[in-house]
Design an enzyme around this catalytic site. Structure first.
Site, PDB file in Angstrom:
ATOM      1  N   SER A  90       0.836  -1.202   0.000  1.00 26.93           N
ATOM      2  CA  SER A  90       0.000   0.000   0.000  1.00 26.93           C
ATOM      3  C   SER A  90       0.868   1.249   0.000  1.00 26.93           C
ATOM      4  CB  SER A  90      -0.897   0.005   1.240  1.00 26.93           C
ATOM      5  OG  SER A  90      -1.540   1.256   1.402  1.00 26.93           O
ATOM      6  N   TYR A 130      -2.227   0.194  10.051  1.00 27.41           N
ATOM      7  CA  TYR A 130      -2.437  -0.412   8.737  1.00 27.41           C
ATOM      8  C   TYR A 130      -1.161  -0.321   7.904  1.00 27.41           C
ATOM      9  CZ  TYR A 130      -3.949  -0.964   3.895  1.00 27.41           C
ATOM     10  OH  TYR A 130      -4.039  -1.368   2.593  1.00 27.41           O
TER      11      TYR A 130
END
Length: 347
Positions: free
Chosen positions: A143, A168
């Site tokens: 990501s 995250y």
């Protein structure tokens, strides 16, 4: 602009791949499965159908995949034995790991879910690949969140990513380190892909473009964080899938066979540009509310697409305006003005 993933499928290899796609009922996984099937590959999906957003949307994607002979096994990657049994029976040439607990802000409220899905689940995938390192190529979702508090722009894969802004992002950075370690120790061939703010048809209801469309359509106000002073490298799903597919047969050939790439548009847009695109598609003016920054968020993202940060032939083509229109065409057709806050269809 068509929302059919088959329009972005790459030319099939001489021998069809056998691709096990985790997170197949998710947004990116769904589109990737369609593109792979369109070029003749054999595809098996794997998904736990969690309720982070409306499960019925994931089931609708599953139904679409069933029509093109893609089965989605309902199981969790945390169950190591189940995953191994499914993979043993299918005998994949490739595993694409897109299964993960998504969402920067949700990671602040529910950290343990991220460790289970993104760390333990990914470890189980790596362990299976270790046992079949000669026959399986791994591609996995990282990501743009791994860039964390990085202030250098654009974001390059050579940048330091030690200072994370969210759990995250930390789990995704951990995935990259884990994959590199398995490449070093066991020669597991793997490619990590740092996705930049993916959007488009069949998308995630927790994303800004999705919630903006729903709220503007209803005449409800939308919140613009950091008082609207934000930029994102919004990347249409068609460009993301077009970037993934060629890499399935182009593993790293270095002594440590692990590589990481950015998949973004390479041209960030302001939050205001996103609002304007939504307004144009919906045909209504947005009612906006300017609010402060949210914990875990970053002000801007911007993908460096020059090699080695991106694949040599990667060339995203979709403008934000065209991409939002493609999404909204699907949104109207699917929901007909009756989209609930979590992506469920309202009565």
């Amino acid at each position: 602009m068509s929302s059919d993933s088959s329009t972005i499928a790459a030319t099939a290899t001489t021998s069809p791949l056998r691709v096990l796609v985790t997170g197949a009922a998710g947004f990116v996984g769904f589109h990737l499965c369609r593109a792979l099937r369109a070029r003749g590959d054999v595809v098996l999906g794997y998904d736990n159908f969690n309720d982070y957003y409306a499960v019925e949307l994931k089931r609708a994607r599953e139904a679409e995949l069933a029509e093109i002979d893609v089965k989605v096994v309902q199981a969790d990657l945390v169950d190591k034995e189940k995953f191994a049994a499914v993979a043993d029976e299918f005998k994949p040439t490739n595993i694409v790991n897109l299964a993960a607990q998504a969402g920067v802000r949700y990671s602040i409220e529910n950290p343990s879910v991220y460790i289970e899905s993104n760390i333990v689940g990914f470890l189980n995938v790596l362990e299976y690949c270790r046992q079949h390192a000669d026959s399986i190529i791994l591609t996995y979702a990282s990501s743009s969140s791994v860039y964390g508090l990085n202030t250098k722009s654009p974001f390059s894969v050579t940048d330091m990513t030690d200072h994370q802004a969210s759990l995250y992002g930390a789990t995704k950075k951990s995935n990259e380190l884990m994959a590199h370690t398995y490449a070093h120790l066991y020669k597991v061939r793997s490619t990590g892909l740092r996705f930049f703010t993916v959007y488009g048809s069949w998308g995630r209801p927790d994303m800004a473009y999705f919630s903006f469309a729903r709220r503007v359509e209803r005449g409800e106000s939308i919140r613009l964080f950091n008082h609207g002073e934000m930029e994102r490298d919004f990347t249409h799903i068609s460009d993301i899938v077009a970037g993934i597919v060629p890499l399935l047969t182009a593993p790293c050939s270095d002594a440590v066979p692990h590589q990481v790439f950015n998949l973004g548009k390479g041209r960030p847009d302001t939050l205001g540009a996103l609002v304007a695109s939504v307004e144009k598609s919906v045909g209504k003016k947005a009612v906006t509310e300017l609010v402060g920054m949210q914990p875990g968020d970053v002000v801007a993202t911007f993908a460096d697409l020059t090699p080695p940060s991106a694949p040599v032939d990667y060339s995203p083509k979709t403008s934000l305006e065209d991409g939002v229109q493609e999404f909204y065409d699907w949104f109207q057709a699917y929901y007909g003005g009756k989209c609930g806050p979590n992506g469920e269809k309202e009565e």
